[in-house]
Scaffold this active site. Sequence first.
Site, PDB file in Angstrom:
ATOM      1  N   GLU A  55     -15.957 -21.726 -21.468  1.00  0.00           N
ATOM      2  CA  GLU A  55     -15.184 -20.512 -21.751  1.00  0.00           C
ATOM      3  C   GLU A  55     -15.819 -19.293 -21.098  1.00  0.00           C
ATOM      4  OE1 GLU A  55     -12.301 -20.289 -23.168  1.00  0.00           O
ATOM      5  OE2 GLU A  55     -12.133 -22.377 -23.784  1.00  0.00           O
ATOM      6  N   ASN A  59     -14.135 -17.091 -18.091  1.00  0.00           N
ATOM      7  CA  ASN A  59     -13.906 -15.658 -18.238  1.00  0.00           C
ATOM      8  C   ASN A  59     -14.383 -14.888 -17.010  1.00  0.00           C
ATOM      9  OD1 ASN A  59     -12.638 -15.712 -20.696  1.00  0.00           O
ATOM     10  ND2 ASN A  59     -14.301 -14.759 -21.852  1.00  0.00           N
ATOM     11  N   ARG A 113      -2.904 -17.434 -20.401  1.00  0.00           N
ATOM     12  CA  ARG A 113      -4.225 -17.521 -21.029  1.00  0.00           C
ATOM     13  C   ARG A 113      -4.055 -17.464 -22.541  1.00  0.00           C
ATOM     14  NH1 ARG A 113      -6.813 -19.742 -17.321  1.00  0.00           N
ATOM     15  NH2 ARG A 113      -8.609 -19.471 -18.725  1.00  0.00           N
TER      16      ARG A 113
END
Length: 202
Positions: A55, A59, A113
């Site tokens: 994650e 990002n 997203r």
Amino acid sequence: MNNNSKSGVMEDTLELIIDSKSENESFARVAVAAFCTRLDPTLEEITDIKTAVSEAVTNCIVHGYEGGKGKIYINVNITGNTAEVIVKDYGVGIENIEKAMEPLYTTKPEQERSGMGFSFMEAFMDELEVSSARNKGTTVIMRKKIRIRKDEIKEMTFEELRERFKGIKANLIQKNYGLVHSGMFTLEELNQEMDIALWKSY
């Protein structure tokens, strides 16, 4: 990679620099997880770390560099039984960190997203810190404490116990170590004592 020990406490460091490309996300996730296996984590613990790293790197790629070119810097620091993972980019930064950390919030709805990146990092790691500045980048710091397995305790020496449990006073661990080997202290009780001592020490 650096490997040293001070005062009998395990210390090790991994440094990675990768291009901001989606295909590098899986490499980063696996590399960090492999490095953390020296702490002998459970499958669940290693999966948590992999998910959080995935994650954080995603990002950087999607939000930090917005799909463009850039470098992602990853540092993993192992101290005692704690793995600290730092993921940094020098991208566009985050205007409002508090808002960005809200579940389901996303600045890229057109890319479908989920807006759950920071929520997953918080859920799967014990600690999460985020700092950012517009047009200067974002730094994510995550920490995970790896629990010692109960069946390992009987096989460990006093020094090995001290190494795994950084921050615990020697008299407490020595007392518990002696009691468990004499049969006066169960492994479950010892584990509870260690948990309490660990959290008080940080």
